[in-house]
Design an enzyme around this catalytic site. Structure first.
Site, mmCIF file in Angstrom:
data_model
loop_
_atom_site.group_PDB
_atom_site.id
_atom_site.type_symbol
_atom_site.label_atom_id
_atom_site.label_comp_id
_atom_site.label_asym_id
_atom_site.label_seq_id
_atom_site.Cartn_x
_atom_site.Cartn_y
_atom_site.Cartn_z
ATOM 1 N N GLN A 1 47.935 47.167 31.710
ATOM 2 C CA GLN A 1 47.322 48.041 32.739
ATOM 3 C C GLN A 1 46.877 49.365 32.106
ATOM 4 O OE1 GLN A 1 50.675 46.478 33.923
ATOM 5 N NE2 GLN A 1 49.223 44.824 34.096
ATOM 6 N N LYS B 1 42.503 46.864 25.341
ATOM 7 C CA LYS B 1 43.782 46.972 24.623
ATOM 8 C C LYS B 1 44.012 45.766 23.729
ATOM 9 C CE LYS B 1 45.832 47.351 28.602
ATOM 10 N NZ LYS B 1 44.664 47.556 29.482
ATOM 11 N N ASP C 1 42.033 47.263 31.465
ATOM 12 C CA ASP C 1 40.876 46.549 30.901
ATOM 13 C C ASP C 1 40.033 47.424 29.969
ATOM 14 O OD1 ASP C 1 41.637 44.338 32.442
ATOM 15 O OD2 ASP C 1 40.459 45.043 34.138
ATOM 16 N N GLY D 1 45.490 40.867 31.460
ATOM 17 C CA GLY D 1 44.611 39.871 30.833
ATOM 18 C C GLY D 1 44.006 40.546 29.623
ATOM 19 N N HIS D 2 44.452 40.181 28.444
ATOM 20 C CA HIS D 2 44.009 40.837 27.217
ATOM 21 C C HIS D 2 43.158 39.870 26.403
ATOM 22 C CE1 HIS D 2 47.601 43.873 27.475
ATOM 23 N NE2 HIS D 2 46.811 43.895 28.527
HETATM 24 P P1 GDP Z 1 42.471 44.779 28.145
HETATM 25 O O1 GDP Z 1 43.075 44.294 29.406
HETATM 26 O O2 GDP Z 1 42.574 46.261 27.988
HETATM 27 O O3 GDP Z 1 42.967 44.052 26.928
HETATM 28 O O4 GDP Z 1 40.899 44.488 28.258
HETATM 29 P P2 GDP Z 1 40.222 43.106 28.773
HETATM 30 O O5 GDP Z 1 40.337 42.103 27.694
HETATM 31 O O6 GDP Z 1 40.712 42.744 30.123
HETATM 32 O O7 GDP Z 1 38.723 43.585 28.982
HETATM 33 C C1 GDP Z 1 37.978 44.132 27.947
HETATM 34 C C2 GDP Z 1 36.728 43.275 27.781
HETATM 35 O O8 GDP Z 1 35.804 43.958 26.942
HETATM 36 C C3 GDP Z 1 37.003 41.953 27.065
HETATM 37 O O9 GDP Z 1 36.087 40.998 27.530
HETATM 38 C C4 GDP Z 1 36.730 42.275 25.605
HETATM 39 O O10 GDP Z 1 36.358 41.132 24.838
HETATM 40 C C5 GDP Z 1 35.580 43.236 25.742
HETATM 41 N N1 GDP Z 1 35.459 44.258 24.690
HETATM 42 C C6 GDP Z 1 36.445 44.922 24.040
HETATM 43 N N2 GDP Z 1 35.900 45.860 23.209
HETATM 44 C C7 GDP Z 1 34.563 45.772 23.357
HETATM 45 C C8 GDP Z 1 33.458 46.495 22.806
HETATM 46 O O11 GDP Z 1 33.598 47.434 22.019
HETATM 47 N N3 GDP Z 1 32.212 46.124 23.206
HETATM 48 C C9 GDP Z 1 31.999 45.119 24.114
HETATM 49 N N4 GDP Z 1 30.749 44.841 24.459
HETATM 50 N N5 GDP Z 1 33.010 44.430 24.655
HETATM 51 C C10 GDP Z 1 34.278 44.758 24.298
HETATM 52 P P1 IMO Z 2 45.298 44.784 31.874
HETATM 53 O O1 IMO Z 2 46.581 44.777 31.099
HETATM 54 C C1 IMO Z 2 43.162 46.073 35.462
HETATM 55 C C2 IMO Z 2 45.470 46.256 39.185
HETATM 56 C C3 IMO Z 2 45.133 45.271 40.281
HETATM 57 C C4 IMO Z 2 45.451 46.117 41.501
HETATM 58 C C5 IMO Z 2 46.687 46.898 41.055
HETATM 59 C C6 IMO Z 2 48.011 46.296 41.505
HETATM 60 O O2 IMO Z 2 44.468 43.570 31.667
HETATM 61 O O3 IMO Z 2 44.561 46.056 31.673
HETATM 62 P P2 IMO Z 2 49.397 44.158 40.703
HETATM 63 O O4 IMO Z 2 49.033 42.704 40.673
HETATM 64 O O5 IMO Z 2 49.746 44.711 39.362
HETATM 65 O O6 IMO Z 2 50.418 44.487 41.746
HETATM 66 O O7 IMO Z 2 48.034 44.905 41.186
HETATM 67 O O8 IMO Z 2 46.641 46.921 39.636
HETATM 68 N N1 IMO Z 2 45.793 45.645 37.866
HETATM 69 C C7 IMO Z 2 44.971 45.689 36.809
HETATM 70 N N2 IMO Z 2 43.706 46.173 36.687
HETATM 71 N N3 IMO Z 2 43.810 45.566 34.380
HETATM 72 C C8 IMO Z 2 45.065 45.096 34.479
HETATM 73 O O9 IMO Z 2 45.772 44.700 33.414
HETATM 74 C C9 IMO Z 2 45.696 45.107 35.747
HETATM 75 N N4 IMO Z 2 46.902 44.715 36.208
HETATM 76 C C10 IMO Z 2 46.956 45.058 37.491
HETATM 77 O O10 IMO Z 2 43.785 44.895 40.233
HETATM 78 O O11 IMO Z 2 44.419 47.048 41.731
HETATM 79 MG MG MG Z 3 42.580 43.130 31.061
#
Ligand code: GDP
Ligand code: IMO
Ligand code: MG
Length: 430
Positions: free
Chosen positions: A224, A16, A13, A40-41
Protein backbone atom coordinates in the site's frame (compact mmCIF):
# COMPACT_ATOMS: atom_id res chain seq x y z
CA UNK A 1 25.14 -3.71 7.52
CA UNK A 2 22.46 -1.81 5.63
CA UNK A 3 18.79 -2.59 5.89
CA UNK A 4 16.34 -0.65 3.77
CA UNK A 5 12.61 -0.24 4.12
CA UNK A 6 10.74 0.41 0.88
CA UNK A 7 7.38 2.15 1.24
CA UNK A 8 4.87 3.73 -1.11
CA UNK A 9 4.63 7.49 -0.55
CA UNK A 10 1.17 7.98 -2.11
CA UNK A 11 -1.97 5.77 -2.27
CA UNK A 12 -0.24 2.54 -3.33
CA UNK A 13 0.73 1.13 -6.73
CA UNK A 14 3.72 3.46 -6.99
CA UNK A 15 5.88 0.68 -8.45
CA UNK A 16 7.20 -0.82 -5.20
CA UNK A 17 7.42 -4.29 -6.75
CA UNK A 18 9.61 -3.11 -9.62
CA UNK A 19 11.98 -1.19 -7.33
CA UNK A 20 12.21 -3.93 -4.66
CA UNK A 21 13.01 -6.44 -7.41
CA UNK A 22 15.64 -4.11 -8.90
CA UNK A 23 17.25 -3.44 -5.50
CA UNK A 24 17.05 -7.03 -4.29
CA UNK A 25 20.08 -7.92 -6.41
CA UNK A 26 22.10 -6.26 -3.62
CA UNK A 27 20.11 -7.75 -0.71
CA UNK A 28 20.14 -11.16 0.98
CA UNK A 29 16.66 -11.17 2.46
CA UNK A 30 13.34 -9.59 1.40
CA UNK A 31 10.56 -9.34 4.03
CA UNK A 32 6.91 -8.26 3.84
CA UNK A 33 5.79 -6.70 7.14
CA UNK A 34 2.14 -5.61 6.75
CA UNK A 35 -0.92 -5.85 4.53
CA UNK A 36 -1.97 -9.03 2.81
CA UNK A 37 -3.14 -10.05 -0.64
CA UNK A 38 -4.74 -6.63 -1.08
CA UNK A 39 -1.26 -5.80 -2.41
CA UNK A 40 -0.40 -6.41 -6.04
CA UNK A 41 3.26 -5.91 -6.91
CA UNK A 42 4.27 -6.19 -10.56
CA UNK A 43 7.72 -7.26 -11.73
CA UNK A 44 8.74 -7.28 -15.38
CA UNK A 45 11.95 -9.16 -16.10
CA UNK A 46 13.07 -9.58 -19.73
CA UNK A 47 9.50 -9.21 -20.93
CA UNK A 48 8.13 -11.76 -18.46
CA UNK A 49 5.55 -10.38 -15.97
CA UNK A 50 5.10 -11.58 -12.39
CA UNK A 51 2.24 -10.31 -10.24
CA UNK A 52 2.90 -10.90 -6.56
CA UNK A 53 0.30 -10.47 -3.84
CA UNK A 54 1.71 -12.09 -0.69
CA UNK A 55 5.08 -13.41 -1.74
CA UNK A 56 7.91 -10.90 -1.29
CA UNK A 57 9.38 -9.62 -4.55
CA UNK A 58 12.74 -11.26 -3.76
CA UNK A 59 11.22 -14.64 -4.54
CA UNK A 60 12.09 -14.42 -8.25
CA UNK A 61 15.85 -14.24 -7.57
CA UNK A 62 17.80 -17.38 -6.77
CA UNK A 63 19.71 -17.44 -3.46
CA UNK A 64 17.56 -14.77 -1.77
CA UNK A 65 15.47 -15.52 1.30
CA UNK A 66 11.86 -14.32 1.19
CA UNK A 67 9.88 -13.86 4.39
CA UNK A 68 6.30 -13.08 5.34
CA UNK A 69 6.49 -11.33 8.72
CA UNK A 70 4.11 -11.49 11.68
CA UNK A 71 2.50 -8.18 10.67
CA UNK A 72 1.08 -9.63 7.43
CA UNK A 73 -2.44 -11.09 7.34
CA UNK A 74 -2.32 -14.31 5.36
CA UNK A 75 -5.16 -15.97 3.47
CA UNK A 76 -3.79 -19.53 3.48
CA UNK A 77 -5.55 -20.57 0.27
CA UNK A 78 -4.52 -17.42 -1.56
CA UNK A 79 -0.91 -18.04 -0.51
CA UNK A 80 -0.93 -21.66 -1.66
CA UNK A 81 -2.46 -20.59 -4.98
CA UNK A 82 0.22 -17.93 -5.43
CA UNK A 83 3.00 -20.40 -4.63
CA UNK A 84 1.55 -22.76 -7.25
CA UNK A 85 1.29 -19.97 -9.83
CA UNK A 86 4.88 -18.86 -9.37
CA UNK A 87 6.18 -22.42 -9.36
CA UNK A 88 4.40 -22.94 -12.69
CA UNK A 89 6.49 -20.00 -13.96
CA UNK A 90 9.66 -21.86 -13.01
CA UNK A 91 10.41 -20.16 -9.67
CA UNK A 92 11.43 -22.29 -6.68
CA UNK A 93 9.56 -21.84 -3.39
CA UNK A 94 11.10 -24.15 -0.82
CA UNK A 95 11.81 -24.25 2.91
CA UNK A 96 15.29 -23.00 2.06
CA UNK A 97 14.18 -19.75 0.41
CA UNK A 98 10.79 -19.04 1.97
CA UNK A 99 9.67 -18.48 5.57
CA UNK A 100 6.34 -17.43 7.12
CA UNK A 101 6.18 -16.12 10.63
CA UNK A 102 4.43 -18.62 12.88
CA UNK A 103 2.72 -15.57 14.45
CA UNK A 104 1.12 -14.35 11.20
CA UNK A 105 -2.65 -13.92 11.55
CA UNK A 106 -4.87 -15.79 9.11
CA UNK A 107 -7.57 -14.37 6.87
CA UNK A 108 -10.41 -16.88 6.88
CA UNK A 109 -13.50 -17.11 4.64
CA UNK A 110 -15.73 -15.31 7.16
CA UNK A 111 -13.38 -12.29 7.03
CA UNK A 112 -13.82 -11.99 3.29
CA UNK A 113 -17.58 -12.38 3.68
CA UNK A 114 -17.66 -9.69 6.39
CA UNK A 115 -15.67 -7.33 4.14
CA UNK A 116 -18.23 -7.90 1.38
CA UNK A 117 -21.27 -7.61 3.66
CA UNK A 118 -20.00 -4.26 4.96
CA UNK A 119 -19.06 -2.85 1.59
CA UNK A 120 -22.39 -3.92 0.05
CA UNK A 121 -24.43 -2.38 2.87
CA UNK A 122 -22.40 0.87 3.17
CA UNK A 123 -23.92 2.56 0.12
CA UNK A 124 -22.21 5.87 -0.61
CA UNK A 125 -19.90 5.59 2.39
CA UNK A 126 -18.24 2.38 1.19
CA UNK A 127 -14.43 2.37 1.32
CA UNK A 128 -13.93 0.56 -1.98
CA UNK A 129 -11.82 -2.14 -0.33
CA UNK A 130 -10.22 -4.98 -2.25
CA UNK A 131 -12.81 -7.27 -0.59
CA UNK A 132 -10.09 -9.65 0.51
CA UNK A 133 -11.06 -9.63 4.21
CA UNK A 134 -8.09 -7.48 5.24
CA UNK A 135 -9.97 -5.12 7.60
CA UNK A 136 -11.98 -7.83 9.44
CA UNK A 137 -8.82 -9.95 9.86
CA UNK A 138 -6.87 -7.08 11.45
CA UNK A 139 -9.87 -6.32 13.70
CA UNK A 140 -9.80 -9.88 15.00
CA UNK A 141 -6.05 -9.60 15.57
CA UNK A 142 -6.35 -6.60 17.87
CA UNK A 143 -9.55 -8.12 19.31
CA UNK A 144 -7.37 -11.04 20.47
CA UNK A 145 -9.55 -13.68 18.86
CA UNK A 146 -7.58 -14.27 15.67
CA UNK A 147 -6.27 -17.62 14.40
CA UNK A 148 -2.54 -17.52 13.84
CA UNK A 149 -0.47 -19.85 11.68
CA UNK A 150 0.88 -21.64 14.77
CA UNK A 151 -2.71 -22.48 15.82
CA UNK A 152 -2.87 -24.99 12.97
CA UNK A 153 -0.38 -27.24 14.81
CA UNK A 154 -2.97 -28.73 17.16
CA UNK A 155 -6.56 -29.73 16.41
CA UNK A 156 -7.69 -29.19 20.02
CA UNK A 157 -6.23 -25.72 20.06
CA UNK A 158 -7.63 -24.84 16.63
CA UNK A 159 -11.07 -25.96 17.74
CA UNK A 160 -10.97 -23.65 20.76
CA UNK A 161 -9.67 -20.71 18.77
CA UNK A 162 -12.35 -21.18 16.10
CA UNK A 163 -15.04 -21.32 18.74
CA UNK A 164 -13.88 -18.00 20.15
CA UNK A 165 -13.64 -16.16 16.83
CA UNK A 166 -16.94 -17.56 15.52
CA UNK A 167 -18.78 -16.56 18.67
CA UNK A 168 -18.00 -12.98 17.69
CA UNK A 169 -18.64 -13.31 13.95
CA UNK A 170 -21.83 -15.32 14.28
CA UNK A 171 -23.33 -12.77 16.69
CA UNK A 172 -22.81 -10.07 14.05
CA UNK A 173 -23.98 -12.32 11.22
CA UNK A 174 -27.13 -13.16 13.17
CA UNK A 175 -27.79 -9.46 13.76
CA UNK A 176 -27.44 -8.81 10.04
CA UNK A 177 -29.71 -11.71 9.15
CA UNK A 178 -26.87 -13.70 7.53
CA UNK A 179 -26.31 -17.47 7.69
CA UNK A 180 -24.25 -18.60 10.68
CA UNK A 181 -20.75 -19.85 9.90
CA UNK A 182 -20.13 -23.55 10.66
CA UNK A 183 -16.82 -24.37 12.31
CA UNK A 184 -16.47 -28.10 11.57
CA UNK A 185 -15.96 -27.82 7.82
CA UNK A 186 -13.56 -24.88 8.20
CA UNK A 187 -11.55 -26.82 10.80
CA UNK A 188 -11.28 -29.78 8.42
CA UNK A 189 -10.27 -27.55 5.52
CA UNK A 190 -7.60 -25.83 7.62
CA UNK A 191 -6.18 -29.06 9.01
CA UNK A 192 -5.95 -30.41 5.47
CA UNK A 193 -3.66 -27.59 4.29
CA UNK A 194 -1.86 -27.15 7.62
CA UNK A 195 1.21 -29.30 6.78
CA UNK A 196 1.79 -27.44 3.49
CA UNK A 197 1.92 -24.12 5.35
CA UNK A 198 3.51 -25.15 8.63
CA UNK A 199 6.58 -26.48 6.85
CA UNK A 200 7.48 -22.84 6.05
CA UNK A 201 6.75 -21.50 9.54
CA UNK A 202 9.52 -20.21 11.82
CA UNK A 203 10.02 -17.56 14.51
CA UNK A 204 11.01 -14.70 12.20
CA UNK A 205 12.44 -12.49 14.98
CA UNK A 206 15.03 -15.21 15.64
CA UNK A 207 15.93 -15.48 11.94
CA UNK A 208 16.38 -11.69 11.71
CA UNK A 209 18.67 -11.77 14.72
CA UNK A 210 20.77 -14.44 12.97
CA UNK A 211 20.83 -12.44 9.72
CA UNK A 212 22.05 -9.40 11.62
CA UNK A 213 24.89 -11.40 13.15
CA UNK A 214 25.78 -12.70 9.69
CA UNK A 215 25.79 -9.14 8.31
CA UNK A 216 23.10 -9.96 5.79
CA UNK A 217 21.33 -7.11 4.03
CA UNK A 218 17.58 -6.96 4.51
CA UNK A 219 15.02 -5.25 2.30
CA UNK A 220 11.69 -4.66 4.01
CA UNK A 221 8.97 -4.52 1.34
CA UNK A 222 6.04 -2.29 2.25
CA UNK A 223 2.59 -2.72 0.77
CA UNK A 224 0.00 0.00 0.00
CA UNK A 225 1.13 3.59 0.59
CA UNK A 226 1.47 6.08 3.44
CA UNK A 227 -1.81 7.79 2.51
CA UNK A 228 -3.55 4.45 3.14
CA UNK A 229 -1.97 4.13 6.62
CA UNK A 230 -4.63 3.60 9.30
CA UNK A 231 -3.13 6.42 11.44
CA UNK A 232 -1.61 8.80 8.92
CA UNK A 233 -3.73 8.26 5.81
CA UNK A 234 -7.02 9.68 4.55
CA UNK A 235 -9.03 7.94 7.31
CA UNK A 236 -11.52 6.27 7.06
CA UNK A 237 -10.60 5.70 3.39
CA UNK A 238 -7.50 3.71 4.29
CA UNK A 239 -6.39 0.12 4.75
CA UNK A 240 -6.33 -1.49 8.21
CA UNK A 241 -2.59 -1.59 8.85
CA UNK A 242 0.25 0.85 9.46
CA UNK A 243 2.01 1.26 6.16
CA UNK A 244 4.70 3.62 7.48
CA UNK A 245 8.31 2.45 7.59
CA UNK A 246 8.47 2.17 11.37
CA UNK A 247 6.01 -0.72 11.22
CA UNK A 248 8.71 -2.77 9.46
CA UNK A 249 10.25 -3.35 12.90
CA UNK A 250 6.99 -4.34 14.63
CA UNK A 251 5.77 -6.37 11.66
CA UNK A 252 8.85 -8.60 11.64
CA UNK A 253 10.25 -8.63 15.16
CA UNK A 254 13.32 -6.42 15.23
CA UNK A 255 14.10 -3.06 16.79
CA UNK A 256 13.95 0.30 15.03
CA UNK A 257 17.77 0.29 15.03
CA UNK A 258 17.59 -2.48 12.41
CA UNK A 259 16.21 0.05 9.94
CA UNK A 260 19.01 2.07 8.41
CA UNK A 261 17.32 3.76 5.49
CA UNK A 262 13.82 4.41 4.14
CA UNK A 263 13.20 4.59 0.41
CA UNK A 264 9.90 6.16 -0.67
CA UNK A 265 8.56 4.94 -3.99
CA UNK A 266 6.83 7.86 -5.67
CA UNK A 267 4.92 8.01 -8.94
CA UNK A 268 5.61 11.05 -11.14
CA UNK A 269 1.83 11.69 -11.01
CA UNK A 270 -0.83 10.38 -8.59
CA UNK A 271 -3.26 7.46 -8.61
CA UNK A 272 -5.76 6.06 -6.18
CA UNK A 273 -8.00 2.94 -6.26
CA UNK A 274 -11.23 2.91 -4.31
CA UNK A 275 -13.12 5.78 -2.68
CA UNK A 276 -11.87 8.78 -0.72
CA UNK A 277 -10.42 12.28 -1.16
CA UNK A 278 -8.03 12.94 -4.05
CA UNK A 279 -7.31 16.69 -4.37
CA UNK A 280 -5.45 16.58 -7.72
CA UNK A 281 -7.74 14.06 -9.45
CA UNK A 282 -8.29 14.67 -13.17
CA UNK A 283 -11.70 13.74 -14.52
CA UNK A 284 -10.78 14.77 -18.05
CA UNK A 285 -8.86 13.56 -21.09
CA UNK A 286 -5.49 14.07 -19.35
CA UNK A 287 -6.63 11.76 -16.54
CA UNK A 288 -7.70 9.26 -19.19
CA UNK A 289 -4.34 9.56 -20.96
CA UNK A 290 -2.41 8.93 -17.73
CA UNK A 291 -4.60 5.89 -17.05
CA UNK A 292 -4.19 4.45 -20.52
CA UNK A 293 -0.49 5.18 -20.99
CA UNK A 294 0.32 4.18 -17.39
CA UNK A 295 -1.89 1.04 -17.67
CA UNK A 296 -3.55 2.13 -14.44
CA UNK A 297 -5.74 -0.86 -13.71
CA UNK A 298 -5.59 -2.60 -10.34
CA UNK A 299 -3.24 -5.60 -10.16
CA UNK A 300 -5.56 -7.26 -7.63
CA UNK A 301 -9.08 -6.23 -8.57
CA UNK A 302 -8.62 -4.94 -12.17
CA UNK A 303 -10.44 -1.77 -11.12
CA UNK A 304 -9.64 1.39 -13.04
CA UNK A 305 -7.31 3.56 -10.96
CA UNK A 306 -8.22 7.22 -10.53
CA UNK A 307 -5.46 9.47 -11.94
CA UNK A 308 -4.29 13.02 -11.26
CA UNK A 309 -1.34 15.41 -11.14
CA UNK A 310 1.60 14.96 -8.80
CA UNK A 311 0.72 16.29 -5.36
CA UNK A 312 3.85 17.78 -3.82
CA UNK A 313 2.07 18.76 -0.60
CA UNK A 314 1.01 15.17 0.05
CA UNK A 315 4.39 13.64 -0.72
CA UNK A 316 6.21 16.26 1.38
CA UNK A 317 3.95 15.21 4.26
CA UNK A 318 4.33 11.43 3.80
CA UNK A 319 8.11 11.87 3.67
CA UNK A 320 7.86 13.34 7.16
CA UNK A 321 5.45 10.85 8.73
CA UNK A 322 7.35 7.86 7.35
CA UNK A 323 10.89 9.21 7.72
CA UNK A 324 11.74 8.80 4.04
CA UNK A 325 15.44 9.34 3.26
CA UNK A 326 15.19 9.42 -0.51
CA UNK A 327 12.72 8.93 -3.33
CA UNK A 328 12.63 6.42 -6.16
CA UNK A 329 10.61 8.30 -8.78
CA UNK A 330 8.63 5.98 -11.08
CA UNK A 331 6.63 6.16 -14.31
CA UNK A 332 8.27 9.33 -15.61
CA UNK A 333 7.78 7.96 -19.15
CA UNK A 334 3.99 8.11 -18.72
CA UNK A 335 4.23 11.92 -18.89
CA UNK A 336 6.21 11.91 -22.18
CA UNK A 337 3.41 13.14 -24.48
CA UNK A 338 2.09 15.97 -22.33
CA UNK A 339 2.29 19.59 -23.44
CA UNK A 340 2.10 20.86 -19.87
CA UNK A 341 2.66 19.10 -16.53
CA UNK A 342 1.30 20.33 -13.20
CA UNK A 343 2.33 19.84 -9.60
CA UNK A 344 0.22 20.76 -6.59
CA UNK A 345 2.17 23.09 -4.27
CA UNK A 346 -0.55 24.36 -1.91
CA UNK A 347 -4.24 23.96 -1.11
CA UNK A 348 -7.00 26.43 -0.64
CA UNK A 349 -9.43 25.76 2.22
CA UNK A 350 -12.28 28.16 3.01
CA UNK A 351 -10.52 30.98 1.17
CA UNK A 352 -7.19 30.44 2.99
CA UNK A 353 -3.97 28.92 1.67
CA UNK A 354 -2.62 25.87 3.57
CA UNK A 355 0.54 23.87 3.00
CA UNK A 356 -0.45 20.48 4.45
CA UNK A 357 -3.25 17.92 4.16
CA UNK A 358 -5.85 18.69 6.84
CA UNK A 359 -6.63 15.72 9.06
CA UNK A 360 -10.42 15.59 8.71
CA UNK A 361 -12.00 13.95 5.72
CA UNK A 362 -14.53 16.79 5.40
CA UNK A 363 -11.71 19.27 4.89
CA UNK A 364 -9.79 16.86 2.66
CA UNK A 365 -12.82 16.72 0.36
CA UNK A 366 -13.14 20.51 0.33
CA UNK A 367 -9.56 21.58 -0.38
CA UNK A 368 -8.71 22.92 -3.83
CA UNK A 369 -5.22 22.33 -5.22
CA UNK A 370 -3.01 25.23 -6.24
CA UNK A 371 -0.75 24.20 -9.11
CA UNK A 372 2.65 25.09 -10.46
CA UNK A 373 3.02 24.46 -14.17
CA UNK A 374 5.92 22.86 -16.07
CA UNK A 375 6.69 22.58 -19.76
CA UNK A 376 6.31 19.03 -21.08
CA UNK A 377 9.30 17.45 -22.86
CA UNK A 378 7.32 15.74 -25.62
CA UNK A 379 10.04 13.17 -26.26
CA UNK A 380 10.26 9.52 -25.31
CA UNK A 381 12.08 8.76 -22.07
CA UNK A 382 11.07 5.10 -22.21
CA UNK A 383 13.91 2.82 -21.18
CA UNK A 384 16.45 5.60 -20.49
CA UNK A 385 19.07 4.43 -17.97
CA UNK A 386 21.26 7.50 -17.71
CA UNK A 387 20.24 10.85 -16.24
CA UNK A 388 22.21 12.75 -18.89
CA UNK A 389 20.00 11.28 -21.62
CA UNK A 390 16.81 12.77 -20.17
CA UNK A 391 15.40 15.84 -21.95
CA UNK A 392 16.16 19.07 -20.06
CA UNK A 393 12.44 19.67 -19.30
CA UNK A 394 12.22 16.22 -17.68
CA UNK A 395 15.26 17.01 -15.55
CA UNK A 396 13.70 20.35 -14.60
CA UNK A 397 10.55 18.55 -13.45
CA UNK A 398 12.54 16.01 -11.41
CA UNK A 399 14.66 18.68 -9.74
CA UNK A 400 11.54 20.77 -9.02
CA UNK A 401 9.98 17.79 -7.21
CA UNK A 402 13.19 17.22 -5.28
CA UNK A 403 13.35 20.86 -4.33
CA UNK A 404 9.70 21.11 -3.31
CA UNK A 405 9.50 17.95 -1.18
CA UNK A 406 12.96 18.60 0.26
CA UNK A 407 14.26 15.08 -0.34
CA UNK A 408 16.76 13.59 -2.76
CA UNK A 409 15.52 11.57 -5.75
CA UNK A 410 17.91 8.60 -5.76
CA UNK A 411 16.54 6.80 -8.84
CA UNK A 412 14.15 7.36 -11.73
CA UNK A 413 12.22 4.55 -13.39
CA UNK A 414 11.46 4.86 -17.10
CA UNK A 415 9.59 1.63 -17.92
CA UNK A 416 8.14 -1.43 -16.16
CA UNK A 417 11.31 -3.45 -16.96
CA UNK A 418 13.65 -4.20 -14.07
CA UNK A 419 16.71 -2.57 -15.60
CA UNK A 420 15.08 0.49 -17.16
CA UNK A 421 16.02 2.55 -14.15
CA UNK A 422 18.31 5.55 -13.75
CA UNK A 423 20.49 5.17 -10.68
CA UNK A 424 21.48 8.50 -9.16
CA UNK A 425 22.53 7.41 -5.67
CA UNK A 426 22.62 3.79 -4.48
CA UNK A 427 20.66 3.51 -1.19
CA UNK A 428 22.81 0.52 -0.18
CA UNK A 429 25.97 2.61 -0.47
CA UNK A 430 24.89 5.73 1.40
P1 GDP B 1 3.14 -1.60 -6.55
O1 GDP B 1 1.87 -2.07 -5.95
O2 GDP B 1 3.65 -0.35 -5.90
O3 GDP B 1 4.19 -2.66 -6.63
O4 GDP B 1 2.79 -1.16 -8.05
P2 GDP B 1 1.89 -2.01 -9.10
O5 GDP B 1 2.71 -3.13 -9.61
O6 GDP B 1 0.56 -2.31 -8.54
O7 GDP B 1 1.65 -0.90 -10.22
C1 GDP B 1 2.69 -0.28 -10.87
C2 GDP B 1 2.52 -0.53 -12.37
O8 GDP B 1 3.39 0.33 -13.09
C3 GDP B 1 2.92 -1.94 -12.78
O9 GDP B 1 2.15 -2.31 -13.89
C4 GDP B 1 4.38 -1.79 -13.19
O10 GDP B 1 4.81 -2.77 -14.13
C5 GDP B 1 4.35 -0.42 -13.81
N1 GDP B 1 5.60 0.36 -13.72
C6 GDP B 1 6.49 0.41 -12.70
N2 GDP B 1 7.46 1.34 -12.99
C7 GDP B 1 7.15 1.86 -14.19
C8 GDP B 1 7.74 2.88 -15.00
O11 GDP B 1 8.74 3.52 -14.66
N3 GDP B 1 7.13 3.15 -16.19
C9 GDP B 1 5.99 2.51 -16.60
N4 GDP B 1 5.46 2.86 -17.76
N5 GDP B 1 5.41 1.56 -15.86
C10 GDP B 1 5.97 1.24 -14.66
P1 IMO C 1 -0.16 -2.17 -3.28
O1 IMO C 1 0.73 -2.86 -2.28
C1 IMO C 1 -3.54 0.51 -3.97
C2 IMO C 1 -6.85 0.32 -1.10
C3 IMO C 1 -8.17 -0.22 -1.57
C4 IMO C 1 -9.12 0.60 -0.71
C5 IMO C 1 -8.37 0.69 0.62
C6 IMO C 1 -8.80 -0.34 1.65
O2 IMO C 1 -0.34 -2.92 -4.54
O3 IMO C 1 0.26 -0.76 -3.47
P2 IMO C 1 -8.39 -2.97 1.89
O4 IMO C 1 -8.75 -4.10 0.98
O5 IMO C 1 -6.93 -2.86 2.16
O6 IMO C 1 -9.21 -2.93 3.14
O7 IMO C 1 -8.83 -1.64 1.06
O8 IMO C 1 -7.00 0.48 0.30
N1 IMO C 1 -5.68 -0.59 -1.31
C7 IMO C 1 -4.74 -0.38 -2.24
N2 IMO C 1 -4.64 0.57 -3.20
N3 IMO C 1 -2.55 -0.40 -3.81
C8 IMO C 1 -2.62 -1.34 -2.85
O9 IMO C 1 -1.61 -2.18 -2.58
C9 IMO C 1 -3.78 -1.39 -2.03
N4 IMO C 1 -4.19 -2.17 -1.01
C10 IMO C 1 -5.34 -1.67 -0.57
O10 IMO C 1 -8.36 0.02 -2.94
O11 IMO C 1 -9.23 1.91 -1.22
MG1 MG D 1 -0.06 -2.61 -6.53
Amino acid sequence: MKNIVVVGSQWGDEGKGKIVDWLSEQADVVIRFQGGHNAGHTLVIDGKTYKLRLLPSGIVRKDKISIIGNGVVVDPWALLEEIKEIKDKGIDVTVDNFIISESANLILPFHKEMDEIREDSAGKSKIGTTRRGIGPAYEDKVGRRSIRLMDLRSEINLDKRLESVLLHHNAIRKGLGKKLFQREQLKKDLLKIAPELLKFSQPVWMKIDQFKKQNKKILFEGAQGILLDVDHGTYPFVTSSNTVASNAATGTGCGPDSINYVLGITKAYTTRVGEGPFPTELNDEIGELLGTKGKEFGTVTSRKRRCGWFDGVLVRQTIKVSGINSIALTKLDVLDELEEIKMCVEYELNGKRIDYLPASVEDQLKIKPVFKSFKGWKKSTNGIKNIDELPQEAKDYIYAIEDFVGTKISSVSTSPERDDTILIENPFEI
